[in-house]
Enzyme design. Structure first.
Site, PDB file in Angstrom:
ATOM      1  N   PHE A 121      36.327  36.434  34.115  1.00  9.75           N
ATOM      2  CA  PHE A 121      36.610  37.241  35.305  1.00  9.75           C
ATOM      3  C   PHE A 121      36.229  36.416  36.532  1.00  9.75           C
ATOM      4  CE2 PHE A 121      37.161  41.936  36.311  1.00  9.75           C
ATOM      5  CZ  PHE A 121      38.102  42.166  35.323  1.00  9.75           C
ATOM      6  N   GLN A 234      34.939  46.116  49.872  1.00  9.88           N
ATOM      7  CA  GLN A 234      35.744  45.174  49.090  1.00  9.88           C
ATOM      8  C   GLN A 234      37.203  45.614  49.004  1.00  9.88           C
ATOM      9  OE1 GLN A 234      35.366  44.607  44.556  1.00  9.88           O
ATOM     10  NE2 GLN A 234      34.496  42.746  45.421  1.00  9.88           N
ATOM     11  N   GLU A 253      41.796  42.932  37.341  1.00  2.00           N
ATOM     12  CA  GLU A 253      41.532  41.493  37.402  1.00  2.00           C
ATOM     13  C   GLU A 253      41.637  40.873  36.006  1.00  2.00           C
ATOM     14  OE1 GLU A 253      38.261  40.737  39.987  1.00  2.00           O
ATOM     15  OE2 GLU A 253      37.746  38.889  38.955  1.00  2.00           O
ATOM     16  N   ARG A 284      37.118  38.017  44.643  1.00  2.05           N
ATOM     17  CA  ARG A 284      38.095  38.965  45.192  1.00  2.05           C
ATOM     18  C   ARG A 284      38.315  38.809  46.691  1.00  2.05           C
ATOM     19  NH1 ARG A 284      36.223  44.256  41.686  1.00  2.05           N
ATOM     20  NH2 ARG A 284      37.117  43.450  39.758  1.00  2.05           N
TER      21      ARG A 284
END
Ligand SMILES: Cc1cc2nc3c(=O)[nH]c(=O)nc-3n(C[C@H](O)[C@H](O)[C@H](O)COP(=O)(O)OP(=O)(O)OC[C@H]3O[C@@H](n4cnc5c(N)ncnc54)[C@H](O)[C@@H]3O)c2cc1C
Length: 573
Positions: A121, A234, A253, A284
C-alpha cells in the site's frame, strides 16, 4: 418538569464503528456496564466500507518488517507532525490487535503457508496490509459486533447524540433522540467514549457515508475539549468520477497495491514525474495533487480525472483480489475493469485532525471524556497512510475502553441537572417552532460547495478568507432553519442538527488552514508552497472561548533519542 427516557451505564460509547466496538469490548472485559449508541443500524457504521486492509507489521511475507519500520513509515507519511508516542504504540500493538481479530473469528486472506496474507500500500515500505479481498471493513465490523453482542453490551441504534452532558467540568452522559420516532433520550454515564468518525460530508465530492458529519468533534468542542490538526483533511486520489451520480465513491488503493497503473489522457505514467521513487504507490497527498494538476493542465480524462488500469493482470486475479471494485465499476459505470481502465479523481476521504487526546489513555482534555478512531487526532499527523486507520481503531479503541472503564471505576455518578436537559431539548425543537425559515438542504448544498471550492486540495489566503466569510453567512442562515412536518421519520430534522456539527468543524478546518502558513502533507498552500521546519514543531489547537473559536499553537513533543535515531535522515523538518 419533563420526564425523559433514561439509561444508565458505567461507560457510554458513542459510535459503533471499529473504534467504538473495540472500546466497548474492552470496557466490558474490565467489568463495566457498557452502552453503545449509534446513528445507523448496528453493523452499518462507516467502517463497514473499508476496503484495502489493516496495517500491521506482522512480517508474514516480508520478514524484514517490524514495528520500527511501521513507526518510521507512519511518521514519514505524517510529515513528522504525528504524536510520536501514538505512532509508536500503534506500530507496536497493531499485530496483536490483528491476531486478536483472527482469534475472534475474522477470516483474513491467507498465504499458501496459512499465514495472514499482506499486500503493498502507498507509503508502506513492506507488504503490510492484512485484508479480506477488498472488503476488510465488513469482516472487521462483523467480528467485533459478534464479540460485543456475545459479551453483552447494550446497543441503542438509530439514536443520535446531540449534546454531551456535564456535571461541573466533567462529562456525565449524553442527550439524544431516537431517529425514527423523534423521542428524546438521556444517557447517564461515568465515562463517555467518542468514536463518531469523520467529517467528509461537508465536502461536495466525498467517499464518506452519510454518518460522517463531524458530530463527535463538535460535541467535544462544545463540551470544552480541544481539537487539533484540523487543517489536515485527506483527499483520496482515486474516487469514481463518472457517471455523476456515483462521483466520489472510493476506488480502493488496493488497486494500485495489486499493480494498478495511473496514466493521463496522453497515456503517460505521470506519477514518474511527481514521485520517481514510489511512482503509483506514492502517498495519497502526492497522488491526489498529481491527478489534480494533470487535469488542471489539460491532460485529464474526458470527465476530469486520470486512468487507473489493472487490466494487464489476469481477469481471474482481478476478480479474486478486487471483487468489490469489479462489481462496483460493472454495476455503477458499465466498465469491466478486467478489460479496460477506470476513470478516477480525488475525493474527500479522511480527517487527520480531531479531538486532542492523551496517547496512553485516549482521554481528552475534559475529565471523563475519551476519543478514539477518526474522531481523534495525533496518530496520523499531516497525512494518514492507507491501512493505518483500521489499525488505529483497534489499538486506540482498546486503549480508550480500558481507560474509560478504569475512570468509571474511580468516578461517582454525576448529575446533569434539569436545566441542561431542557436546553438540549429546546435546541432540537426550535426548528419546528419558527413560523418561517430556510430549508436545511439548501444550506448543506452551499456548505459542500464552499468547502470544496475554497477549503479543498489547494488552498490560499484569499480563498480561505472568503471561505470563512461564507461559513459565517451559512452559520447565520442555519440559525433560521425551519423544518416541516413532525419529529417522526424526518430526515430534514436530522440534517438541521447535523448542520450545526458540520459548520463548527468546517470553521475549525478553515481557520486552522489559514493559520498554517506552509505546505505539509495534506495541507497545500499555493501561497506558501514550501514545508517550513518551524511549522514542523507546532500543532494548531482549537478550543471554544467566550467570544468564539480560539486558535493556539502547541509545541510538538520531541521523540526520545532512540526513536529519533530510527527516523534518521528521513526526518526532514
Ligand atoms: C470507502 C472507504 C474505504 C476505506 N478503506 C480503508 C481501509 O482499507 N483501511 C483503512 O485503514 N481505512 C480505510 N478507510 C477509513 C476508515 O474506514 C475510517 O477511517 C474508519 O472506519 C473510521 O472508523 P471509526 O470507528 O472512527 O468511525 P465510523 O466507522 O465512521 O463510525 C462512526 C460511528 O459513530 C456513529 N455516530 C456518529 N455521530 C453520532 C451521533 N451524533 N450520535 C450517535 N452516533 C453517532 C455512527 O453511527 C457510527 O456508528 C476507508 C474509508 C472509506 C470511506
Amino acid at each position: 418538569m419533563t420526564e425523559y427516557e433514561t439509561h444508565e451505564h458505567d461507560v457510554l460509547v458513542i459510535g459503533a464503528g471499529g473504534a467504538g466496538l473495540r472500546a466497548a469490548i474492552e470496557a466490558l472485559a474490565q467489568g463495566a456496564s457498557v452502552g453503545v449508541v449509534c446513528k445507523s443500524l448496528l453493523g452499518k457504521a462507516h467502517t463497514v466500507m473499508a476496503e484495502g486492509g489493516i496495517a500491521a507489521a506482522m512480517a508474514n511475507l516480508d520478514r524484514a518488517d517490524d514495528w520500527r519500520s511501521h513507526f518510521r513509515d507512519t511518521m514519514k507519511g505524517g510529515k513528522f507532525l504525528n504524536n510520536w508516542r501514538m505512532a509508536q504504540l500503534h506500530a507496536q500493538e497493531a499485530p496483536d490487535r490483528v491476531r486478536e481479530l483472527e482469534q475472534w473469528g475474522a477470516l483474513f486472506d491467507r498465504t499458501p503457508e496459512g499465514d495472514i496474507l499482506q499486500r503493498a500500500f502507498g507509503g508502506h515500505s513492506f507488504r503490510r496490509l492484512c485484508h479480506v479481498g477488498d472488503r476488510t471493513g465488513l469482516e472487521m465490523i462483523r467480528t467485533l459486533q459478534d464479540r460485543g453482542v456475545q459479551m453483552g453490551f447494550h446497543v441503542y441504534m438509530e439514536c443520535a447524540v446531540t449534546q454531551l452532558l456535564r456535571d461541573g467540568d466533567r462529562v456525565c452522559g449524553a442527550f439524544g433522540y431516537w431517529r425514527e420516532q423523534g423521542r428524546f433520550v438521556v444517557f447517564k454515564a461515568k465515562a463517555v467514549v467518542l468514536a463518531t468518525g469523520g467529517i467528509g460530508k461537508a465536502w461536495r465530492i466525498t467517499s464518506n457515508s452519510w454518518e460522517c458529519t463531524g458530530d463527535g468533534m463538535a460535541l467535544a468542542y462544545d463540551a470544552g475539549a480541544e481539537l487539533q490538526d484540523m487543517e489536515f483533511v485527506q483527499f483520496h486520489p482515486t474516487g469514481m468520477v463518472w457517471p455523476p451520480g456515483v462521483q466520489g465513491i472510493l476506488v480502493t488503493e488496493a488497486v494500485r497495491g495489486e499493480g494498478g497503473v495511473l496514466r493521463n489522457r496522453l497515456g503517460e505514467r505521470f506519477m514518474e514525474r511527481y514521485d520517481p521513487e514510489q511512482v503509483d504507490l506514492s502517498t495519497r497527498d502526492v497522488v491526489a495533487r498529481a491527478i489534480y494538476t494533470e487535469v488542471r493542465e489539460g491532460r485529464g480524462t474526458e470527465h476530469g480525472g486520470a486512468f487507473l488500469d489493472i487490466s494487464h493482470k489476469p481477469p481471474e486475479y482481478v476478480k479474486r483480489k478486487l471483487p468489490g471494485m469489479y462489481h462496483q465499476f460493472l454495476e455503477l459505470a458499465d466498465v469491466d475493469i478486467t478489460k479496460g481502465p477506470m476513470e478516477v479523481g480525488p475525493t474527500c476521504h479522511y480527517m487527520m485532525g480531531g479531538v486532542r487526546v492523551d496517547a496512553e489513555t485516549a482521554s481528552s482534555t475534559v475529565p471523563g471524556l475519551f476519543a478514539a478512531g477518526e474522531v481523534a487526532a495525533g496518530l496520523h499527523g499531516a497525512n494518514r497512510l492507507g491501512g493505518n486507520s483500521l489499525s488505529d481503531l483497534v489499538v486506540f479503541g482498546r486503549r480508550a475502553g480500558l481507560a474509560a472503564a478504569s475512570h468509571a471505576n474511580r468516578a461517582g455518578a454525576g448529575s446533569p441537572g434539569t436545566a441542561q436537559l431542557e436546553e438540549a431539548a429546546r435546541e432540537m425543537l426550535v426548528f419546528f417552532e419558527r413560523p418561517e425559515g430556510e430549508s436545511p438542504y439548501a444550506i448543506q448544498r452551499d456548505l459542500e460547495g464552499t468547502m470544496h471550492d475554497l477549503v479543498g486540495i489547494f488552498r490560499n489566503k484569499e480563498d480561505l478568507e472568503r471561505g470563512l466569510e461564507k461559513l459565517r453567512e451559512l452559520e447565520e442562515r442555519a440559525e433560521g432553519v425551519r423544518v416541516e412536518g413532525s419529529r417522526l421519520f424526518n430526515p430534514g430534522w436530522h440534517l438541521a442538527r447535523d448542520l450545526k456539527s458540520m459548520l463548527t468543524v468546517s470553521e475549525a478546518v478553515a481557520r486552522s488552514a489559514l493559520a498554517r502558513e506552509e505546505s505539509r502533507g495534506a495541507h497545500s498552500r499555493t501561497d506558501f508552497p514550501k514545508t517550513d521546519p518551524e511549522w514542523g514543531r507546532r500543532n494548531i489547537v482549537v478550543a471554544r472561548a467566550e467570544d468564539g473559536m480560539r486558535l493556539s499553537e502547541r509545541p510538538l513533543p520531541e521523540p526520545p533519542a532512540e526513536l529519533k535515531a530510527l527516523l534518521g535522515e528521513s526526518r526532514e523538518a
